[in-house]
Design a protein around this motif. Structure first.
Motif, short mmCIF file in Angstrom:
data_model
loop_
_atom_site.label_atom_id
_atom_site.label_comp_id
_atom_site.label_asym_id
_atom_site.label_seq_id
_atom_site.Cartn_x
_atom_site.Cartn_y
_atom_site.Cartn_z
N MET A 1 0.94 -1.12 0.05
CA MET A 1 -0.09 0.05 0.04
C MET A 1 1.00 1.32 0.17
N GLU A 77 -7.82 -3.16 -4.06
CA GLU A 77 -8.60 -3.33 -2.62
C GLU A 77 -8.14 -2.12 -1.75
N ASN A 78 -7.13 -1.41 -2.08
CA ASN A 78 -6.58 -0.34 -1.50
C ASN A 78 -6.99 0.86 -1.69
N ALA A 81 -8.91 3.23 1.03
CA ALA A 81 -7.90 4.00 1.84
C ALA A 81 -7.07 5.05 1.14
N ARG A 82 -6.75 4.91 -0.02
CA ARG A 82 -6.05 6.00 -0.72
C ARG A 82 -7.12 6.97 -1.08
#
Length: 178
Positions: A1, A77-78, A81-82
């Protein structure tokens, strides 16, 4: 990530070289095509071109908790969060994000990649010349960071929301929805 610094760097260096001719529709779906140019970190004289599309689905309901209910479909999937970090940075910079309460949903389609063995300046000029020649009203040309390219696409989508906000607000007021 990616780290906070990676996200900040991507936000600062991403540039939209050519905007689509239209904005996000207030009461319908809007599809944008994109070509994202980036230089791979350890490969001098090469440019990666990612071609794909992003669709902004029409807002369905007014959301009480602003950006948390923005849906990101087709991103890795990240992405959440980003996206959340990007929104926090924009808040820190004093941006009014009230319009995000309309429950936007972004869907990223398949992305094709091509590696070109030319300097970025040459590739940039060829891609921009192609869009001037074809005149595709739905295409955006974006220059971003290779490792965090999805941040560049999300930043583009976010900027399209900002640019569409005034006309969307007008449409919602005209219909008596706000």
């Amino acid at each position: 990530m990616p780290s906070q610094d990676d996200i900040q760097y991507a936000m600062e260096t991403t540039r939209v070289l050519h905007e689509p001719d239209h904005r996000i529709q207030t009461f319908g779906e809007t599809r944008f095509e994109f070509q994202l140019l980036s230089e791979p970190m350890d490969q001098v004289g090469k440019v990666r071109i990612r071609t794909g599309e992003v669709e902004a689905m029409k807002p369905r309901i007014l959301r009480p908790e602003p950006y948390r209910d923005i849906e990101l479909e087709g991103f890795d999937e990240n992405a959440r969060a980003r996206f959340d970090r990007m929104v926090e940075k924009l808040k820190e910079q004093g941006h009014n994000l009230a319009f995000l309460q309309y429950g936007f949903r972004f869907k990223r389609g398949a992305v094709n990649e091509e590696l070109i063995h030319d300097p970025i300046e040459s590739v940039r000029e060829r891609v921009l010349e192609d869009i001037r020649r074809t005149g595709n009203p739905a295409r955006a040309i974006i220059e971003g960071v290779d490792d965090t390219w999805e941040i560049s696409v999300l930043k583009f989508a976010f900027e399209m929301i900002l640019r569409s906000h005034e006309i969307n607000t007008f449409d919602l007021k005209r219909k008596g929805l706000i």
